[in-house]
Scaffold this active site. Structure first.
Site, PDB file in Angstrom:
ATOM      1  N   HIS A   1      25.988  13.010  38.162  1.00  0.00           N
ATOM      2  CA  HIS A   1      26.573  14.285  37.759  1.00  0.00           C
ATOM      3  C   HIS A   1      27.105  14.245  36.332  1.00  0.00           C
ATOM      4  O   HIS A   1      26.955  15.202  35.570  1.00  0.00           O
ATOM      5  CB  HIS A   1      27.710  14.653  38.729  1.00  0.00           C
ATOM      6  CG  HIS A   1      27.216  15.094  40.061  1.00  0.00           C
ATOM      7  ND1 HIS A   1      28.022  15.202  41.159  1.00  0.00           N
ATOM      8  CD2 HIS A   1      25.973  15.444  40.481  1.00  0.00           C
ATOM      9  CE1 HIS A   1      27.301  15.613  42.195  1.00  0.00           C
ATOM     10  NE2 HIS A   1      26.063  15.759  41.804  1.00  0.00           N
TER      11      HIS A   1
ATOM     12  N   CYS B   1       7.471  24.314  34.798  1.00  0.00           N
ATOM     13  CA  CYS B   1       8.921  24.513  34.893  1.00  0.00           C
ATOM     14  C   CYS B   1       9.694  23.217  35.141  1.00  0.00           C
ATOM     15  O   CYS B   1      10.861  23.249  35.501  1.00  0.00           O
ATOM     16  CB  CYS B   1       9.254  25.524  35.990  1.00  0.00           C
ATOM     17  SG  CYS B   1       8.651  25.066  37.625  1.00  0.00           S
TER      18      CYS B   1
END
Length: 752
Positions: free
Chosen positions: A360, A672
């Protein structure tokens, strides 16, 4: 010799620091093998040399101050070849090179072996004898085994003996993993947990009501902390980074987690801190035992939240903490709660002993543009307030840099800042190559539409909306109306631009806490379209919500994830048509069926494009999963992450087949995955013929600047060369050299 080997390994393992470990090893190895000398040379990648770091037998004055260049001498040859050498008379060897003032002239025979860890040569371990001697196979095996143990030692965080190394050669180069690009120069600010979970002593409480009240107050305080940090960074973060704060808030609001702590206080009469320890360690143990790397890494989220609760429960306040104006945050494991305590304007860089590029903190660092290096193996002793340079491009950390290095990296940093200003000055421009080929830049998003207001006008639509993220922030499957509200906000925000919504893609690395899927290999299991077709009631509710939200602007496009067969597309189309008819009837209005697309992320789908062209309106390459499946590499697994190569020849061949097939069947093709937002990746894609690239907002300015600065025909020529290359390294070099010639090398390395 087995008992001697075990004895040496145990002594080395118990050493207080790296210097002591190496001194023990050379001394004990010399005694065990009955040789006259044992030495260790350590790789210095920054200087391209092997440093003599420990020896029992060579003159003490050369230890720590002598080196051999890569490939130089017999030691350099062992390092270069990556295999042991057993030489009875070294002076007769063509690579022999005398180490000045070492006393090495008295030695004749030599046995040396490389110290290798995960295919990387960390150094050379060598023993020498005065008389001519050919070492036995048993001795070779003994030294090789020691070198293997030494490799694991070198991969562990030992204390740096700063006094010994801070002599004439002050700079200490440490290697980690590049987590976020950029250069940072500042003093280290070491953050240690004031009290860890392991240090909490289990204590009984004399007042249950007081402990419960204290716990509730601290939970609220921690929730507010993360909310404040999220608000502070709201306009700066993009992509999924905003989700990180919601994950922490979700843990702090999780009824099961909080009630388990309350039970420990109420029924076991534990203090609040003790209850947090018992429950958190139980959760951490469960997560760490999971085979899925993504889930096992979530144990760090629980630990961080628990650590922050403990921080406040143990009355550790930081109101009087004096932070330097500029700092590089250094910790054993940098966490979001640590970032919460440091103003963003003071934070120049991040160094973490633990953690990887998928953590994170790494995600947030990339989103904020803060250089970060993870997995740097060293102890935090003697580091605080020492000068540091971090190179987020190469994953390097330089401790105690010499003035000349500081001057060099400062000039590089100045060049970087100039480049940033150039990019920012043209961020509103359209992406058109110098020879007139337009490229559509699209946005990848997934949570909060409002956060992207600052980049509106920089792109031509949403190429990927990750619809599973709102599902991950609730305690149960959201209702149709709840989903309508979320999708309506997104479609309103970007109207009239097209918004491509990917249908629910849980499983693999995206679990739902209220619908756990336990599998031996979740990436090859029940995920994406497989899950939603098995649960048409969930799929229909989501599609109905999307369609209802799109009635006003009609800018919706629907994309199906993890397609592996035409039958899946047929079944999904049938359900979408059913939902479309139901919504038209219920709303008593007519609106066109949105365009339907399929993601190409499973290799099988590449060979179905001709059939897909008859069933869908567009296809979009999900490069992250496609590369993972093509190469059979889990990029979150540290043992094989280095094999995850976006420029692998097979990846280029697959991308060429996809775009060529799309063109031949007049099918729209976009991409993408992260490859689209990577400077070299985007040039490869444009050279192959892709003209729709979807990426996070942070990369848009850089990618558009590159596109506007180069002609497509030159990229096509580079791709022709790349398609003939045999390795990802060679392919990268082709484009790196090209960018350097064009004066654009700063997009892939430090500098301008």
């Amino acid at each position: 010799m087995l008992s001697q080997l075990r004895h040496i390994v145990e002594q080395v393992g118990n050493a207080k620091n790296l210097t002591e470990a190496m001194d023990i090893l050379v001394c004990q190895t010399k005694l065990a093998m009955e040789v006259d000398c044992c030495s260790i040379y350590i790789t210095d990648e920054g200087a391209s040399q092997l440093n003599l770091i420990a020896s029992e037998g060579l003159a003490s004055q050369v230890v720590g101050f002598s080196h051999l260049k890569f490939g130089e001498g017999i030691i350099g040859l062992i390092h270069q070849k990556g295999e042991p050498l057993n030489i009875a008379n070294i002076t007769e060897h063509p690579n022999y090179k005398y180490l000045p003032r070492s006393g090495e002239e008295s030695f004749n025979s030599l046995l040396g072996t490389p110290i290798t860890h995960r295919r990387k040569a960390l150094g050379v371990l060598v023993v020498q004898q005065k008389g001519p001697r050919l070492f036995s196979e048993l001795e070779e095996s003994f030294l090789l085994t020691l070198a293997m143990h030494l490799a694991s030692v070198l991969d562990q965080p030992f204390s740096l003996d700063v006094e010994r190394l801070n002599q004439p050669r002050a700079s200490i180069y440490l290697q980690g993993s590049p987590a976020s690009p950029g250069i940072a120069i500042a003093d280290a600010y070491v953050v240690r947990s004031i009290m860890t979970l392991a240090e909490v002593v289990i204590e009984k409480s004399y007042s249950i009501s007081k402990e419960i009240l204290l716990f509730e107050i601290i939970v609220t305080k921690c929730i507010d902390e993360f909310s404040n940090l999220a608000l502070t960074l709201k306009e700066q973060v993009s992509k999924d980074a905003f989700l990180l704060f919601d994950i922490y808030s979700h843990i702090l609001k999780d009824k099961t987690f909080l009630n388990a702590i309350r039970v420990q206080i109420n029924e076991s009469h534990l203090s609040a801190a003790s209850a947090v320890k018992v429950v958190a360690e139980s959760y951490i143990k469960q997560f760490e035992a999971m085979s899925d790397p993504y889930l096992s890494q979530r144990s760090s989220d629980i630990r961080d939240v628990a650590q922050r609760l403990l921080y406040h429960l143990t009355y550790q306040v930081e109101d009087d903490l004096k932070l330097p104006d500029k700092l590089i945050l250094v910790a054993n494991e940098v966490t979001l709660s640590m970032l919460a305590s440091i103003p963003n304007e003071k934070l120049l860089g991040i160094v973490s002993v633990l953690g990887g590029i998928g953590s994170h903190v790494a995600i947030l660092a990339r989103t904020l543009g803060i250089p970060a290096v993870m997995g740097v193996q060293f102890s935090l002793d003697n580091i605080n307030q020492k000068s540091l340079i971090i190179d987020g491009y190469e994953g390097g950390v330089i401790l105690l840099p010499e003035p000349s290095l500081v001057s060099y990296y400062q000039s590089v940093l100045d060049e970087e800042n100039e480049l940033k200003k150039l990019v920012e000055s043209e961020q509103h421009e359209k992406a058109v190559t110098l020879d007139g080929h337009a490229v559509s830049i699209l946005l990848n998003t997934g949570l909060n539409a409002k956060q992207y207001g600052t980049v509106a006008g920089h792109f031509e639509g949403v190429g990927l909306y990750r619809s599973e993220l709102p599902f991950m922030l609730t305690d149960s499957f959201p209702t149709e109306q709840e989903q309508v509200q979320v999708y309506q906000q997104l479609l309103d925000q970007y109207a009239p631009l097209p918004v491509t919504m990917r249908t629910l893609d849980i499983g693999g690395d995206k679990p739902l806490s209220y619908f756990p899927i336990v599998e031996d290999n979740p990436f090859l299991g029940w995920r994406g379209i497989r899950f939603t077709l098995d649960h048409p009631e969930i799929f229909l509710v989501q599609v109905r919500a999307m369609l209802r939200a799109s009635v006003k602007h009609q800018n919706l496009r629907i994309m199906l994830p993890m397609v592996t067969s035409i039958e899946e597309v047929d079944e999904a189309n049938k359900l979408i048509t059913q939902a479309w008819n139901e919504v038209k009837f219920e709303l008593d209005c007519s609106f066109p069926m949105p365009e339907i697309g399929a993601m190409i992320e499973v290799p099988a789908a590449i060979f179905l494009i001709s059939a897909l062209a008859k069933k869908v309106d567009f296809i979009s390459v999900g490069s992250n999963d496609l590369i993972q499946y093509l190469l059979a590499v889990d990029r979150n697994n540290s043992r094989v992450a280095s094999l995850y190569d976006s420029y692998h020849p097979a990846v280029l061949q697959a991308l060429k087949i996809i775009i060529d097939s799309g063109k031949s069947f007049e099918l729209e093709v976009s991409i993408c995955g992260e490859l689209a937002g990577d400077p070299i990746g985007c040039l490869i894609l444009i050279g192959l013929g892709y003209n729709k690239l979807s990426m996070n907002s942070y990369n848009m300015g850089r990618i558009k600047y590159l596109i506007n600065a180069l002609p497509r025909y030159e990229l096509e020529y580079c791709v022709e060369l790349a398609l003939k290359a045999s390795s990802g390294k060679d392919i990268r070099a082709i484009f790196a050299d090209y960018l350097n010639v064009k004066g654009l090398g700063g997009f892939i390395r430090a500098g301008k």
